[in-house]
Structure formats: structure tokens, C-alpha cells
Design a protein around this motif. Structure first.
Motif, PDB file in Angstrom:
ATOM      1  N   THR A  18      26.640  27.103  51.504  1.00  0.00           N
ATOM      2  CA  THR A  18      27.275  28.348  51.846  1.00  0.00           C
ATOM      3  C   THR A  18      27.602  29.051  50.534  1.00  0.00           C
ATOM      4  O   THR A  18      28.207  28.479  49.668  1.00  0.00           O
ATOM      5  N   LEU A  19      27.252  30.320  50.422  1.00  0.00           N
ATOM      6  CA  LEU A  19      27.465  31.020  49.173  1.00  0.00           C
ATOM      7  C   LEU A  19      28.631  31.980  49.298  1.00  0.00           C
ATOM      8  O   LEU A  19      28.598  32.898  50.085  1.00  0.00           O
ATOM      9  N   ALA A  20      29.677  31.754  48.538  1.00  0.00           N
ATOM     10  CA  ALA A  20      30.844  32.620  48.581  1.00  0.00           C
ATOM     11  C   ALA A  20      31.291  32.937  47.164  1.00  0.00           C
ATOM     12  O   ALA A  20      30.885  32.281  46.224  1.00  0.00           O
ATOM     13  N   PHE A  21      32.124  33.944  47.002  1.00  0.00           N
ATOM     14  CA  PHE A  21      32.587  34.337  45.685  1.00  0.00           C
ATOM     15  C   PHE A  21      33.856  33.599  45.306  1.00  0.00           C
ATOM     16  O   PHE A  21      34.936  34.159  45.283  1.00  0.00           O
ATOM     17  N   PRO A 236      33.066  43.229  45.117  1.00  0.00           N
ATOM     18  CA  PRO A 236      34.428  42.732  45.367  1.00  0.00           C
ATOM     19  C   PRO A 236      35.209  42.535  44.079  1.00  0.00           C
ATOM     20  O   PRO A 236      34.627  42.256  43.024  1.00  0.00           O
ATOM     21  N   GLU A 237      36.503  42.680  44.177  1.00  0.00           N
ATOM     22  CA  GLU A 237      37.373  42.472  43.014  1.00  0.00           C
ATOM     23  C   GLU A 237      37.816  41.018  42.989  1.00  0.00           C
ATOM     24  O   GLU A 237      38.864  40.651  43.520  1.00  0.00           O
ATOM     25  N   VAL A 238      36.985  40.193  42.383  1.00  0.00           N
ATOM     26  CA  VAL A 238      37.274  38.769  42.274  1.00  0.00           C
ATOM     27  C   VAL A 238      37.381  38.411  40.800  1.00  0.00           C
ATOM     28  O   VAL A 238      37.063  39.199  39.920  1.00  0.00           O
ATOM     29  N   SER A 239      37.841  37.191  40.536  1.00  0.00           N
ATOM     30  CA  SER A 239      38.109  36.791  39.155  1.00  0.00           C
ATOM     31  C   SER A 239      37.444  35.474  38.825  1.00  0.00           C
ATOM     32  O   SER A 239      37.023  34.712  39.703  1.00  0.00           O
ATOM     33  N   ALA A 241      37.663  31.658  36.794  1.00  0.00           N
ATOM     34  CA  ALA A 241      38.682  30.613  36.772  1.00  0.00           C
ATOM     35  C   ALA A 241      39.751  30.892  35.734  1.00  0.00           C
ATOM     36  O   ALA A 241      40.889  30.438  35.853  1.00  0.00           O
ATOM     37  N   GLU A 242      39.387  31.671  34.699  1.00  0.00           N
ATOM     38  CA  GLU A 242      40.350  32.004  33.653  1.00  0.00           C
ATOM     39  C   GLU A 242      41.197  33.222  34.007  1.00  0.00           C
ATOM     40  O   GLU A 242      42.043  33.644  33.236  1.00  0.00           O
ATOM     41  N   GLY A 243      40.928  33.816  35.178  1.00  0.00           N
ATOM     42  CA  GLY A 243      41.699  34.966  35.615  1.00  0.00           C
ATOM     43  C   GLY A 243      41.121  36.299  35.221  1.00  0.00           C
ATOM     44  O   GLY A 243      41.684  37.348  35.544  1.00  0.00           O
ATOM     45  N   ALA A 244      39.974  36.300  34.528  1.00  0.00           N
ATOM     46  CA  ALA A 244      39.356  37.563  34.131  1.00  0.00           C
ATOM     47  C   ALA A 244      38.595  38.169  35.308  1.00  0.00           C
ATOM     48  O   ALA A 244      37.984  37.450  36.089  1.00  0.00           O
ATOM     49  N   PRO A 245      38.605  39.494  35.447  1.00  0.00           N
ATOM     50  CA  PRO A 245      37.856  40.116  36.550  1.00  0.00           C
ATOM     51  C   PRO A 245      36.357  39.974  36.344  1.00  0.00           C
ATOM     52  O   PRO A 245      35.854  40.027  35.219  1.00  0.00           O
ATOM     53  N   VAL A 246      35.635  39.776  37.427  1.00  0.00           N
ATOM     54  CA  VAL A 246      34.178  39.744  37.380  1.00  0.00           C
ATOM     55  C   VAL A 246      33.665  41.160  37.545  1.00  0.00           C
ATOM     56  O   VAL A 246      34.126  41.894  38.409  1.00  0.00           O
TER      57      VAL A 246
END
Length: 559
Positions: A18-21, A236-239, A241-246
Motif C-alpha cells: 500500500t503506498l501512502a505519504f 499534500p502538505e506532508v513532512s 521524518a526530520e519535520g521538513a516539508p516535502v
């Protein structure tokens, strides 16, 4: 999702998933800081094994292969995204509400999204996609199951940009599953004009979505060419693991090429020569040959690489034989020797990285115990020995046939060989054969997708962010129930878990399922799965989803 050549009710490896962000990111040097952005986009070539993509697996609504998801993720967007924090974030849906009874989901959609063929994305377009997933001719197993299967009542456009999904009963994994490429969105024009065979074959005219890239050319067994979707502003506004935006805007790359390179040595060679900048589907043997490349190794959530014992065929009908088999070989030693310490043995049918579900109490619960295995086989009546030292009963040898599909890596073959040697010492003959996908499929199911299972055992792994994957493999009606298990009490546990909205309740139920498997031995986990990607130092901004699969929208390649 898993890596298998099988379609319809049969299954999917790679398959995986399953591919998720849910994202992580790494710099080429492997530091904890996000890689800096480069000034120019550049051209990127990604080398993949390819699986069975060319044999009708370009439609993620009908395919169950991992490769279908991570290739078409570049083209197909989803309603929602899953962040690394586990939070569901807006994507094509701006917001949503869920009724108190868990039966109605109402999504408010963005009104500024267009497909790359110019068609408008709206509620009517979304409904057409759900109708495609549930249509009989689509023959969907995974995608249909991910939206609830028989629990899914339907999708309606309750406004131009309002989508309503209704269920017969609560289905807890729904939002997570809606973040995947398997429930991504085709252009409604394509779904109105293309046949299912055309969708499965794929190509620029039919593989059309709203995603960051558009497919411009496809040569089966060779490569896929993509151009950036310059209008893309709805990522999408996701980040990380270090908290930086993608990076969620238009892709920076000038072009993207995905080359299908089945042999790992050739994928490694493509990186070494610079013909590719990223390669995936690598083993420790392959990455050991690389110098200077960044290697990202991600543990795969879901089901480890496992052996599925067929209860309806041969000697595994007997629980004592299954229990003896489970403890009749030294899995710790076999995994250590076959993988030179690069992989670990699992204790459960769920990976420890599967969120809120893994039962750590099972660790060391079924160690190698030849004496116990011998005693169980004696109790089962396999007390005689033939001239080769194998146990017999009523003139029949204690023997099981394990069938896999090609390619079958050397490390897996070494693992099998260690198992064969150990089992022979307790008088159990294990015969293993790896065959081409078409031959395997013919022995797995008929042309209508009905299971034949002409073997005693088979194997695969299946990546998933939700333990509901166990229902697909262990429920009487599970579409991947290759063990042919049918236990009403187990079915009840799995059904309660899929409906439970309390995470702690679900976790407790799934722990009971894992404990059931150790006792009854339907599935034997063999190695903890992982997904490995190698990239050259010129690659900047590479992020990974929760399965370790690379995400390419924010990537640049230094020249």
C-alpha cells in the motif's frame, strides 16, 4: 502488496503493499539533515526490477503488485495523504467528516484540480473511479477490499465538489487506505472510453491522472517516460521524518525515466556507470558493490516474507505436522547464514514496524526444537523411516512441495536449503521449486481467478500500514487466503478488528490473531522484509514514503 505475477483474486509482492505519504528523507551523505535543493531540475533515470508490470499490471485498481503502486503514484493522486506522524492530511479532498456511526464519509474536494488531459476533477469524476474499482469487469481484489469490499455501499456526488461514501458497517482502515495509489484517480474521460484490457496494459492515452508527472511513452519490459506536470499545485502538505516539508508544487525535474532492469547486477551497474541515478529493489549483496552512493534501507510494515502452508493439500492438513514443521528447523541460524546478518528473523506474521498491532510477547515463543518436532511427528503417526531416513506412514513419505516464482534470489535459495537440511534430520522431506510466473499462476488459480493451489506451500511478503492485511490472508473469504484457513472464531476476530474504531481495541484483537497463528500454524514468517534504494550524490531532495519507496516530485539532479 506483494511481488507476485498473479492477478484478480490471486494476490499481489511486491506486491505491498500500500503506498501512502508517510515520509522520511536523507541526504546523499546519510546525515540527519534534509538534502539541500539544487538550482536546476535535471533529468532523472530510476532503475527498477519491474516485477510483472507489463503483463496487465498498469491499472492500480485491478493490480495488487507493489510496482503498480510505486510507478503509477507519479500519475495518480489520492483523496488524502498519510503523514509520517500518522496524521491524515488533505490532498484532493480539502476536508472531510465521518458520521458518528462510522457509515458515512463526506469529502469536500478542491475545485482547482485538473487531469493532464484537461478534464476537471470533481465529485462526479471521483464517483466514476469508485464505480470502476467495484465494477465486475475490473476484477479488483485489493483496491475493492481497501475501500471495504462488501461493506462498501457506494459513492455519490452530493454536490459538484462534495463526495459522499457510504458503508454497510464501520471499516476502520478506510481513510488510511484512501491515501494509496491503489485508490488513485483516473481521468473520467479515460474511464468512459477505454476498455479494461487497455487500462491494464497502460500507456500515455489511458494512464492519465492529476499527479505531478504525466506518462508520455511506455515500452513494456523496457521503460516508462514521464514529463513534469507544470500545472501541479495541489500536492499534500506532508513532512519528512526530520519535520521538513516535502516539496508539494510542480516537479522540478525536466524529465523522469523509469527503466525496467530485472537483473539486480544490471541495476547496480546502471548506477555505477551513471546511466541511472536511483535504483531500487536491491539486496545487501547489490549495495555492497556500490561506493559513494546513498543507501536507504527501510523496514517494511505489514507481513514479513513468509511461507504459507496449504491446509487443504497434503501433509499440512494435520495440525501436529504443521506444528512440528514450524519448530523443526533452526530459523535463526538459517537467516543469519543466508543473509550474512543483514536480515532478521521474525516471530510474528506482522512486522514490528506495523503501527499499533505487533505482539512482542511472541518473541522466542516458537524456537527451534528438534526434540519437540520429533515428538509431534510421532504423535501424528509418522513413526516409520524409509531407506533415505524420511518418515513414512501407511507407505507414504512425509513430504511437502514448496512452490515459488522466478526470479528467486540467491539469498532466499540459501535460506530454503538450510531449512531443507534441518528438516531432513527430523525425517521431513521439503522439496522446493521456483518456476516462471505463468506456470506458477496456472498452478495457483484457474483463468477465472478461482484458487487451485496445486502445492503444499508458497511464499511472499506483503507491505501494509494496517494490520487489516491479516484479514485478506486469514479470513475464510480472504482473497489471499492461500492457506485455505476457515475458522469461524478467527473470522470473528478479524471482523471485529476491521470495525473497531478504538486503536487499543484493534491492537488487542490483532494480538489475538497473531497468537492464533503461532498455535495453529497457517503462516510461518521467515525474514523481516525491507526495501532498499540507492541514489547517487547528484540526487537532491529525495524523500521516502512509509514503505521506503522513493517519492520523486521534489527531486533535482545536479549536472
Amino acid at each position: 502488496m506483494f511481488n507476485s505475477p498473479i492477478t484478480r483474486r490471486i494476490f499481489a509482492v511486491a506486491a505491498a503493499a500500500t503506498l501512502a505519504f508517510g515520509l522520511t528523507a536523507c541526504s546523499p551523505e546519510g546525515s540527519s539533515e534534509p538534502a539541500p535543493a539544487a538550482a536546476s531540475g535535471g533529468d532523472l533515470t530510476l532503475a527498477i526490477a519491474g516485477g510483472n508490470l507489463e503483463n496487465g499490471h498498469m491499472d492500480p485498481h485491478s493490480s495488487q503488485l507493489d510496482v503498480s503502486a510505486y510507478v503509477t503514484r507519479n500519475v495518480f493522486d489520492s483523496l488524502v495523504a498519510l503523514d509520517v506522524t500518522g496524521e491524515i492530511k488533505p490532498w484532493l479532498a480539502k476536508s472531510w467528516t465521518v458520521s458518528e456511526d462510522g457509515l458515512t464519509y463526506v469529502f469536500e474536494l478542491r475545485d482547482d484540480v485538473t487531469f493532464t488531459d484537461g478534464e476537471k476533477f470533481n465529485a462526479a469524476a471521483a464517483v466514476k473511479n469508485f464505480e470502476h474499482i467495484t465494477a465486475e469487469e475490473t476484477a479488483s481484489a485489493q483496491s475493492r477490499d481497501m475501500i471495504g469490499g462488501d461493506l462498501f455501499k457506494g459513492a455519490k456526488a452530493t454536490g459538484e465538489y462534495e463526495l459522499t461514501l457510504t458503508l454497510e458497517a464501520p471499516f476502520a482502515p478506510l481513510l488510511n487506505n484512501l491515501s494509496t495509489a491503489f485508490v488513485g484517480f483516473y481521468s473520467p474521460k479515460v474511464l468512459s472510453t477505454a476498455t479494461q484490457d487497455q487500462l491494464k496494459a497502460g500507456g500515455p492515452e489511458v494512464t492519465v491522472g492529476t499527479g505531478p508527472f504525466k506518462l508520455t511513452a511506455y515500452s513494456p519490459k523496457q521503460e516508462l517516460d514521464f514529463a513534469p506536470n507544470k500545472d501541479y499545485v495541489w500536492g499534500p502538505e506532508v513532512s519528512t521524518a526530520e519535520g521538513a516539508p516535502v516539496q508539494a508544487g510542480a516537479p522540478k525535474l525536466d524529465s523522469l525515466k523509469i527503466r525496467i532492469v530485472p537483473e539486480e547486477s544490471a541495476r547496480v551497474g546502471a548506477l555505477q556507470s551513471g546511466d541511472a541515478q536511483i535504483a531500487i529493489d536491491l539486496t545487501p549483496t547489490g549495495t555492497a558493490q556500490l561506493s559513494g552512493a546513498h543507501v536507504n534501507v527501510a523496514p517494511s510494515p505489514g507481513m514479513p516474507y513468509s511461507m504459507y502452508l496449504n491446509w487443504s493439500h497434503g501433509v499440512f492438513k494435520d495440525i501436529k505436522v504443521r506444528q512440528a514443521f514450524q519448530q523443526g528447523f533452526d530459523l535463526d541460524a538459517a537467516v543469519g547464514a543466508a543473509y550474512s546478518g543483514d536480515y532478521q528473523r521474525p516471530w510474528s506474521i506482522l512486522s514490528p514496524s506495523t503501527p499499533k498491532s505487533y505482539d512482542s510477547s511472541l518473541e522466542n515463543a516458537w524456537p527451534f526444537d528438534a526434540d519437540k518436532a520429533n515428538a509431534l511427528l510421532d504423535e501424528a503417526g509418522w513413526t516409520e523411516r524409509d531407506a533415505e531416513g524420511y518418515r513414512t506412514k501407511d507407505g507414504e513419505r512425509l513430504s511437502a512441495e514448496w512452490l515459488s516464482w522466478l526470479p528467486f534470489p540467491d539469498e532466499k535459495q540459501a535460506l530454503v536449503n538450510f531449512m531443507i537440511d534441518d528438516l531432513k534430520k527430523i525425517g521431513f522431506e521439503l522439496k522446493h521449486q521456483a518456476i516462471e510466473g505463468a506456470e506458477y499462476q496456472a498452478r495457483y488459480a484457474d483463468s477465472d481467478g478461482n484458487m487451485i493451489l496445486d502445492f503444499d506451500a508458497t511464499d511472499w511478503s506483503f507491505a501494509s500500514l494496517d494490520a487489516d492485511i491479516l484479514r485478506q490472508h486469514l479470513h475464510t473469504q480472504g482473497y489471499q487466503n492461500a492457506s485455505t484457513i476457515s475458522d469461524p472464531a478467527l473470522d470473528a476476530l478479524l471482523e471485529q478488528a476491521q470495525a473497531a474504531t478504538d486503536a487499543n481495541v484493534r491492537e488487542g484483537l490483532y494480538k489475538q490473531v497473531q497468537q492464533w497463528n503461532v498455535k495453529n500454524v497457517g503462516i510461518i514468517p521467515l525474514t523481516l522484509s525491507q526495501f532498499t534504494t540507492a541514489s547517487l550524490p547528484s540526487v537532491k531532495g529525495l524523500a521516502y514514503d512509509s514503505y521506503g519507496w522513493p517519492l520523486l516530485a521534489g527531486v533535482t539532479v545536479e549536472k
